[in-house]
Design an enzyme around this catalytic site. Structure first.
Site, PDB file in Angstrom:
ATOM      1  N   GLU A  10      -2.002  -5.397   8.427  1.00  0.00           N
ATOM      2  CA  GLU A  10      -1.266  -4.803   9.543  1.00  0.00           C
ATOM      3  C   GLU A  10      -1.987  -5.027  10.870  1.00  0.00           C
ATOM      4  O   GLU A  10      -3.208  -4.975  10.922  1.00  0.00           O
ATOM      5  CB  GLU A  10      -1.103  -3.287   9.312  1.00  0.00           C
ATOM      6  CG  GLU A  10      -0.258  -2.952   8.103  1.00  0.00           C
ATOM      7  CD  GLU A  10      -0.026  -1.446   7.948  1.00  0.00           C
ATOM      8  OE1 GLU A  10      -0.449  -0.656   8.818  1.00  0.00           O
ATOM      9  OE2 GLU A  10       0.593  -1.060   6.933  1.00  0.00           O
ATOM     10  N   GLU A  37       8.498  -3.854  11.150  1.00  0.00           N
ATOM     11  CA  GLU A  37       8.900  -2.549  10.604  1.00  0.00           C
ATOM     12  C   GLU A  37       9.346  -1.608  11.724  1.00  0.00           C
ATOM     13  O   GLU A  37       8.596  -1.362  12.685  1.00  0.00           O
ATOM     14  CB  GLU A  37       7.736  -1.937   9.803  1.00  0.00           C
ATOM     15  CG  GLU A  37       8.100  -0.589   9.196  1.00  0.00           C
ATOM     16  CD  GLU A  37       7.211  -0.159   8.037  1.00  0.00           C
ATOM     17  OE1 GLU A  37       6.353  -0.945   7.588  1.00  0.00           O
ATOM     18  OE2 GLU A  37       7.392   0.975   7.565  1.00  0.00           O
ATOM     19  N   LYS A  81      -1.271  -9.448   2.749  1.00  0.00           N
ATOM     20  CA  LYS A  81      -0.650  -8.923   3.974  1.00  0.00           C
ATOM     21  C   LYS A  81      -1.633  -7.978   4.644  1.00  0.00           C
ATOM     22  O   LYS A  81      -2.362  -7.254   3.962  1.00  0.00           O
ATOM     23  CB  LYS A  81       0.650  -8.179   3.645  1.00  0.00           C
ATOM     24  CG  LYS A  81       1.319  -7.556   4.872  1.00  0.00           C
ATOM     25  CD  LYS A  81       2.718  -7.040   4.578  1.00  0.00           C
ATOM     26  CE  LYS A  81       2.763  -5.650   4.000  1.00  0.00           C
ATOM     27  NZ  LYS A  81       2.146  -4.603   4.850  1.00  0.00           N
ATOM     28  N   ASP A  92       0.835  -1.203   0.000  1.00  0.00           N
ATOM     29  CA  ASP A  92       0.000   0.000   0.000  1.00  0.00           C
ATOM     30  C   ASP A  92       0.869   1.252   0.000  1.00  0.00           C
ATOM     31  O   ASP A  92       0.364   2.377  -0.092  1.00  0.00           O
ATOM     32  CB  ASP A  92      -1.005  -0.013   1.161  1.00  0.00           C
ATOM     33  CG  ASP A  92      -0.348  -0.017   2.516  1.00  0.00           C
ATOM     34  OD1 ASP A  92       0.895  -0.091   2.594  1.00  0.00           O
ATOM     35  OD2 ASP A  92      -1.092   0.054   3.530  1.00  0.00           O
ATOM     36  N   SER A  93       2.189   1.056   0.039  1.00  0.00           N
ATOM     37  CA  SER A  93       3.116   2.172  -0.205  1.00  0.00           C
ATOM     38  C   SER A  93       2.891   2.741  -1.609  1.00  0.00           C
ATOM     39  O   SER A  93       3.356   3.841  -1.914  1.00  0.00           O
ATOM     40  CB  SER A  93       4.573   1.705  -0.046  1.00  0.00           C
ATOM     41  OG  SER A  93       4.791   0.493  -0.743  1.00  0.00           O
ATOM     42  N   ASP A 139      -1.195  -6.264  -0.604  1.00  0.00           N
ATOM     43  CA  ASP A 139      -1.364  -5.574   0.678  1.00  0.00           C
ATOM     44  C   ASP A 139      -2.818  -5.119   0.824  1.00  0.00           C
ATOM     45  O   ASP A 139      -3.334  -4.395  -0.042  1.00  0.00           O
ATOM     46  CB  ASP A 139      -0.447  -4.334   0.665  1.00  0.00           C
ATOM     47  CG  ASP A 139       0.150  -4.031   2.014  1.00  0.00           C
ATOM     48  OD1 ASP A 139      -0.158  -4.744   2.983  1.00  0.00           O
ATOM     49  OD2 ASP A 139       0.952  -3.075   2.089  1.00  0.00           O
TER      50      ASP A 139
HETATM   51  O1  KIV Z   1       3.430  -1.091   1.720  1.00  0.00           O
HETATM   52  C1  KIV Z   1       4.594  -1.493   1.788  1.00  0.00           C
HETATM   53  O2  KIV Z   1       5.425  -1.255   0.906  1.00  0.00           O
HETATM   54  C2  KIV Z   1       4.965  -2.240   2.979  1.00  0.00           C
HETATM   55  C3  KIV Z   1       6.402  -2.624   3.135  1.00  0.00           C
HETATM   56  C4  KIV Z   1       7.266  -1.450   3.296  1.00  0.00           C
HETATM   57  C5  KIV Z   1       6.583  -3.640   4.191  1.00  0.00           C
HETATM   58  O3  KIV Z   1       4.144  -2.537   3.774  1.00  0.00           O
END
Ligand code: KIV
Length: 301
Positions: A152, A218, A150, A81-82, A120
């Site tokens: 959180e 993280e 993934k 989600d980055s 994510d």
């Molecule tokens: O969204 C992302 O890129 C991440 C990583 C930095 C672990 O969650």
């Protein structure tokens, strides 16, 4: 080598008949291992933990970079989600939506052949209920074709992790600095110091017990990351968590020097792609304005 009579490989097996990329070790590795005609699996990652093999995970958001990273032998790609920041230009990961991420995830799956692709789950797409988590993860699996998701959080998302694993969806957990909670955490600061370290340790064990296949750690103290890594049987993937985790992840634009400004302490710049691209686009624009591009060799008769 074992395998079926048709020569195909069994799950978790690496083809030792094919040359491997240089890895500094004398056994096949997840990173750079020869193509086996199948994607890396969560079982491969758990097996690597048992042999003490470290591996890289990288973010990817489009087909071309996914292909490049895949051919480089990166075993796991995260459609993070980055993307909120590096693709969509937001200031945090909070605004990005499932509909924003699904096409990126699908492109990464199409661009890669070997890597395990993890989607994510963005903020607001799984916290409400196990039902919501199942629906969102189901979309990532069916519409984008990712092999895992993934999410959180620790204890607060335990029911979601159990429900997803129960539905056959591999889950990567994410503890420590969880950027979707930046407004609650009061900024991007180191997590798990002092007594909070014990909570993080319990969260990691709970994620393992719930069936998660890996845990991203993280921005936590290196000692804590080391203790967590030794306390669980699933791989830990560090980002700003020191050298004792089983794997490492970085946002590719950070390691390649494309993101502007001073990077966080944990980022190492391996290239200056930003300068290379800037020089190239300046040269092209100058040639366009000077009338020297396109030259005769770039034209059709
Ligand atoms: O969204 C992302 O890129 C991440 C990583 C930095 C672990 O969650």
């Amino acid at each position: 080598m074992s395998g079926d009579s048709d020569g195909s490989l069994e799950i978790g097996e690496i083809d030792m008949t094919k040359p491997t990329a240089t890895s500094g070790s004398d056994h096949p590795t997840l990173y750079g291992a020869a193509p086996t005609g199948r994607r890396v699996t969560t079982r491969d990652l758990i097996a690597a933990k048992a042999t003490g093999e470290k591996w890289p995970m990288i973010t990817a958001y489009d087909a071309l970079t996914a292909q490049l990273f895949d051919e480089a032998g990166i075993p796991v790609m995260l459609v993070g989600d980055s993307a909120a920041m590096v693709v969509y230009g937001y200031g945090s990961t909070v605004p990005v939506t499932v509909d924003d991420l699904l096409p990126l995830a699908a492109a990464v799956v199409r661009g890669s052949k070997r890597a395990l692709v993890v989607g994510d789950l963005p903020f607001g797409s799984y916290q409400a209920s196990t039902q919501q988590a199942l629906e969102t993860a189901g979309r990532f699996m069916k519409e984008a074709g990712v092999q895992a998701v993934k999410l959180e959080g620790g204890a607060r998302v335990l029911p979601q992790v159990e429900a997803l694993v129960g539905a056959g969806i591999p889950v990567m957990a994410h503890l420590g600095l969880t950027p979707q909670s930046v407004n609650q955490l009061g900024g991007y600061r180191v997590q798990g110091r002092g007594e909070d370290g014990e909570i993080l340790m319990q969260d990691a064990k709970a994620m393992e017990a719930a069936g998660a296949f890996a845990i991203v750690l993280e921005v936590v103290p290196s000692d804590l990351a080391g203790r967590v890594s030794r306390s669980v049987s699933i791989p830990t993937i560090g980002i700003g968590a020191g050298a004792q985790t089983d794997a490492q992840v970085l946002v590719w634009q950070d390691l390649a020097g494309l993101t502007p400004g001073r990077p966080p302490k944990f980022v190492k710049r391996y290239a200056d792609v930003g300068s290379v691209l800037s020089t190239a686009v300046h040269e092209w624009a100058n040639e366009v304005t000077a009338g020297t591009y396109p030259g005769p060799e770039h034209q059709y008769s």
